[in-house]
Motif scaffolding. Structure first.
Motif, PDB file in Angstrom:
ATOM      1  N   ILE A   9       0.841  -1.201   0.000  1.00 39.44           N
ATOM      2  CA  ILE A   9       0.000   0.000   0.000  1.00 39.44           C
ATOM      3  C   ILE A   9       0.874   1.249   0.000  1.00 39.44           C
ATOM      4  O   ILE A   9       0.634   2.208  -0.726  1.00 39.44           O
ATOM      5  CB  ILE A   9      -0.949  -0.007   1.218  1.00 39.44           C
ATOM      6  N   LEU A  10       1.926   1.232   0.808  1.00 45.56           N
ATOM      7  CA  LEU A  10       2.798   2.397   0.909  1.00 45.56           C
ATOM      8  C   LEU A  10       3.511   2.659  -0.398  1.00 45.56           C
ATOM      9  O   LEU A  10       3.560   3.787  -0.890  1.00 45.56           O
ATOM     10  CB  LEU A  10       3.812   2.181   2.036  1.00 45.56           C
ATOM     11  N   LEU A  11       4.088   1.615  -0.996  1.00 42.64           N
ATOM     12  CA  LEU A  11       4.886   1.810  -2.200  1.00 42.64           C
ATOM     13  C   LEU A  11       4.031   2.090  -3.429  1.00 42.64           C
ATOM     14  O   LEU A  11       4.563   2.453  -4.473  1.00 42.64           O
ATOM     15  CB  LEU A  11       5.778   0.590  -2.428  1.00 42.64           C
ATOM     16  N   SER A  12       2.709   1.928  -3.315  1.00 41.58           N
ATOM     17  CA  SER A  12       1.839   2.293  -4.420  1.00 41.58           C
ATOM     18  C   SER A  12       1.582   3.792  -4.444  1.00 41.58           C
ATOM     19  O   SER A  12       0.980   4.311  -5.379  1.00 41.58           O
ATOM     20  CB  SER A  12       0.507   1.540  -4.321  1.00 41.58           C
ATOM     21  N   HIS A  13       2.060   4.506  -3.425  1.00 42.73           N
ATOM     22  CA  HIS A  13       1.941   5.955  -3.345  1.00 42.73           C
ATOM     23  C   HIS A  13       3.318   6.594  -3.509  1.00 42.73           C
ATOM     24  O   HIS A  13       4.322   6.015  -3.081  1.00 42.73           O
ATOM     25  CB  HIS A  13       1.335   6.375  -1.996  1.00 42.73           C
ATOM     26  N   PRO A  14       3.371   7.782  -4.097  1.00 42.69           N
ATOM     27  CA  PRO A  14       4.670   8.457  -4.210  1.00 42.69           C
ATOM     28  C   PRO A  14       5.218   8.847  -2.840  1.00 42.69           C
ATOM     29  O   PRO A  14       4.463   9.173  -1.928  1.00 42.69           O
ATOM     30  CB  PRO A  14       4.357   9.696  -5.061  1.00 42.69           C
ATOM     31  N   ILE A  15       6.533   8.786  -2.721  1.00 44.22           N
ATOM     32  CA  ILE A  15       7.210   9.113  -1.466  1.00 44.22           C
ATOM     33  C   ILE A  15       8.008  10.396  -1.659  1.00 44.22           C
ATOM     34  O   ILE A  15       8.777  10.527  -2.616  1.00 44.22           O
ATOM     35  CB  ILE A  15       8.142   7.975  -1.027  1.00 44.22           C
TER      36      ILE A  15
END
Length: 245
Positions: A9-15
């Protein structure tokens, strides 16, 4: 939620990464803000920014500068294509919000102190592997010394149990939009927002405390410069031949 699901879930969003750097660091007793003091001819803020800029998962690094900053643009790192500079504010929270305003995206952000030069990839990995869109996370270091509570006159009042006590470090990682709105709301309510986690605690968001590296120190006083140099040498970011040249 399983760890693997949280990571996906986290890595599917830009950081993104934010580095507030508008402070003057009065306790250093220097005319130059502490983030621009150098260790082996490299500014503290350059050490702090380098691992963030080098991480391919981080889309952009936003630095919040003082309105009268005359040092940052003189650094070679200021021209890095992943770096963006904005004008910060009088307090840390103002500078963080100014940087968050420059992100037109729904993702997650790591907020890191400009005066922490010893950040490692290990701690960045630790955060990205353990944070999620539902739960923020920060790195910390377990308190090792005996803790004393004192009166306003400096007289010891009691010994405080160090069990479950941590030094809060950075980076601190949270969903961008939730962090931004929570900080705005907390400041409006007069909350003392000393770091991002304090705002999210006020909003009762679950925050994971992760065991980070204890060498991730913040340069606050003159003696911290020498300690940071020792740690940077130990991390291989300074070697003896460079130091003597």
């Amino acid at each position: 939620m399983s760890k693997l699901k949280s990571i996906s879930i986290l890595l599917s969003h830009p950081i993104y990464a934010v580095v507030p750097a508008a402070g003057i660091g009065a306790r250093m007793g220097s005319d130059t803000p502490k983030q621009y003091l150098t260790i082996n001819d490299i500014a503290i803020i350059e050490y702090a920014l380098t691992p963030l800029l080098a991480d391919e998962r981080i889309k952009m690094v936003i630095v919040s500068l003082g309105a009268d900053d005359q040092w940052f643009q003189q650094l070679a790192i200021a021209q890095h294509p992943k770096l963006k500079a904005v004008i910060g504010g009088a307090q840390r929270a103002d500078s963080v919000l100014a940087a968050l305003d420059a992100i037109d995206d729904d993702g997650v952000v790591l907020v890191h102190d400009a005066a922490r030069p010893c950040l490692t990839k290990q701690d960045i990995d630790l955060l990205i592997d353990n944070a999620s869109m539902e739960s923020g996370a920060i790195v910390g270091s377990l308190v090792r010394d005996t803790m004393k509570r004192v009166t306003s006159e400096g007289i010891i009042e009691s010994t405080v149990s160090r069990e479950f006590l941590y030094h809060a470090l950075t980076p601190q990682m949270f969903p961008i939009n939730r962090l931004k709105q929570t900080m705005i709301d907390a400041l409006a309510q007069g909350v003392n927002v000393t770091d991002e986690a304090s705002a999210m605690e006020w909003a009762q968001m679950p925050i994971k405390m992760l065991n980070g590296r204890s060498d991730n120190i913040k340069v606050t006083r003159p003696e911290d410069l020498q300690l940071a140099e020792v740690f940077l040498q130990g991390q291989g970011k300074i070697n003896q031949s460079q130091e003597k040249s």
